[in-house]
Structures are given as structure tokens and as C-alpha cells.
Write a protein that holds these residues in place. Structure first.
Motif, mmCIF file in Angstrom:
data_model
loop_
_atom_site.group_PDB
_atom_site.id
_atom_site.type_symbol
_atom_site.label_atom_id
_atom_site.label_comp_id
_atom_site.label_asym_id
_atom_site.label_seq_id
_atom_site.Cartn_x
_atom_site.Cartn_y
_atom_site.Cartn_z
ATOM 1 N N ASP A 254 0.810 -1.214 0.000
ATOM 2 C CA ASP A 254 0.000 0.000 0.000
ATOM 3 C C ASP A 254 0.846 1.268 0.000
ATOM 4 O O ASP A 254 0.386 2.314 -0.420
ATOM 5 N N VAL A 255 2.072 1.204 0.479
ATOM 6 C CA VAL A 255 2.956 2.364 0.512
ATOM 7 C C VAL A 255 3.176 2.906 -0.897
ATOM 8 O O VAL A 255 3.296 4.117 -1.083
ATOM 9 N N LEU A 256 3.221 2.042 -1.880
ATOM 10 C CA LEU A 256 3.476 2.452 -3.264
ATOM 11 C C LEU A 256 2.185 2.530 -4.078
ATOM 12 O O LEU A 256 2.165 2.248 -5.272
ATOM 13 N N GLU B 39 9.444 -1.802 -3.798
ATOM 14 C CA GLU B 39 9.851 -1.732 -2.388
ATOM 15 C C GLU B 39 11.356 -1.873 -2.213
ATOM 16 O O GLU B 39 11.920 -1.355 -1.260
ATOM 17 N N THR B 40 12.008 -2.573 -3.123
ATOM 18 C CA THR B 40 13.445 -2.810 -3.009
ATOM 19 C C THR B 40 14.280 -1.907 -3.907
ATOM 20 O O THR B 40 15.506 -1.974 -3.868
ATOM 21 N N LYS C 220 13.979 4.098 2.211
ATOM 22 C CA LYS C 220 13.587 2.701 2.374
ATOM 23 C C LYS C 220 12.126 2.671 2.833
ATOM 24 O O LYS C 220 11.625 3.631 3.428
ATOM 25 N N VAL C 221 11.470 1.558 2.531
ATOM 26 C CA VAL C 221 10.110 1.342 3.017
ATOM 27 C C VAL C 221 10.232 0.820 4.441
ATOM 28 O O VAL C 221 10.962 -0.133 4.697
ATOM 29 N N ILE D 76 7.644 10.008 3.477
ATOM 30 C CA ILE D 76 6.580 9.960 2.478
ATOM 31 C C ILE D 76 5.516 9.047 3.054
ATOM 32 O O ILE D 76 5.741 7.854 3.236
ATOM 33 N N GLU D 77 4.367 9.653 3.394
ATOM 34 C CA GLU D 77 3.299 8.877 4.027
ATOM 35 C C GLU D 77 1.918 9.410 3.664
ATOM 36 O O GLU D 77 1.770 10.508 3.235
#
Length: 181
Positions: free
Chosen positions: A17-19, A94-95, A127-128, A180-181
Motif C-alpha cells: 500500500d505504501v506504493l 519496495e526494493t 527505504k520502506v 513519504i506517508e
């Protein structure tokens, strides 16, 4: 379903969900100062990556420095000027957040300076973590971006290596954190 599997599924979904969707970009420091500098919108792709688009806030004023326009945020001790580098498709996973890191690079100057120094580059290594993206300022020489011919051909898309970055001293950076949120 066992608890470990449920925890793994929730963790994986939170990271994915972060991306996705529109997120706020905030710069901050240890003194608690937080400044929203814009938003990034992530659009998921079928291969598990996400395309992104960064839109900077209007509070970043335009300055004409070193014969080109920059969007800058000026504080009491420093001016941060965005130096976005777009050498590849704006796609992250994510990576692999390097394209986003390069889109959010800055150069720092004195608040009233009329010039920029390429040795004063600011690269937020990201980083996530915990359902958001977080990063720390690293010092970087911007020469590989300003003079791309100085970099070997095979490294021109991503000219920076780990040895080109050094963690920025928080005392010399006005806003050494990015969220970033």
C-alpha cells in the motif's frame, strides 16, 4: 489461518500500500521541524512496481541560479533547491527506490546565495519502513549529473554508487530527514 501467516499477509499488504495512491512528502529535523514540500502519486503496475509522479508544493519558490531555474525552500540557515534527475522511467518497487531518490535530490546553499555548488548535493537514501517511506540525507557531489560525460557510459543512467554517498552530518543539514506517508 495461523497468527504468523496472518501477520505476514498484513505486513506484506501494508508495504504494498505504501506504493499506491497519493502520499505527502515531508522534510524534517531532530528539533521537530516538519515542512510538507509536495506530494507523490504512485500508480501500481502489473509487475509489482509502481509508476510515480512528484508534484512540489507552491511554497518552493523559483530561483534562477547557475543559469537555470530551481524550485527552492529557504529556511533560516539554508536554502534547499530541488535538482530532479530523470534518466529512467519513473518506476519504483519496495526494493528499488532509486528513481524516486533521484527525483527528490537537492542542492543546498546559504539562504541568500546567488550560486550553487555541485559539491553540496543532498541525496535522501530511502527505504520502506513501517507503512511509509523514510530517508536520511546523504552528501553527494552532483558532478555526475551536471557533467554526465564524466561518468562511464555504463553508469550514466544511475551514476551514483554507495561509495559516492556519505551520511550527512545532521548539524550541517537543515532538514536531514524525508518522510513519504
Amino acid at each position: 489461518m495461523n497468527a504468523a501467516l496472518c501477520s505476514l499477509l498484513v505486513s506484506t499488504a501494508a508495504h504494498a500500500d505504501v506504493l499506491t495512491g497519493t502520499r505527502t512528502i515531508t522534510l524534517g529535523n531532530a528539533q521537530g521541524e516538519r515542512i510538507v514540500i509536495g506530494q507523490v502519486t504512485f500508480t501500481p503496475e502489473a509487475d509489482g512496481t509502481s509508476r510515480f509522479k512528484v508534484v512540489l508544493d507552491a511554497k518552493l519558490e523559483e530561483y534562477f541560479l547557475a543559469m537555470r531555474p530551481f524550485r527552492c525552500l529557504t529556511g533560516p540557515t539554508q536554502r534547499l533547491c530541488n535538482f530532479p534527475v530523470e534518466r529512467e522511467v519513473p518506476r519504483v518497487s519496495e526494493t528499488d527506490l532509486v528513481p524516486l531518490e533521484m527525483a527528490l535530490m537537492f542542492m543546498r546553499t546559504e539562504p541568500a546565495a546567488l550560486h550553487i555548488n555541485p559539491f553540496n548535493g543532498v541525496y535522501y537514501r530511502m527505504k520502506v519502513a513501517g507503512g511509509r517511506i523514510e530517508g536520511v540525507a546523504h552528501d553527494v557531489d552532483m558532478d555526475p549529473f551536471i557533467v554526465p560525460d564524466s561518468v562511464p557510459v555504463e553508469r550514466r543512467t544511475r551514476p551514483l554508487r554507495d561509495e559516492d554517498l556519505s551520511v550527512g552530518d545532521p548539524r550541517s543539514h537543515w532538514l536531514p530527514q524525508i518522510l513519504i506517508e
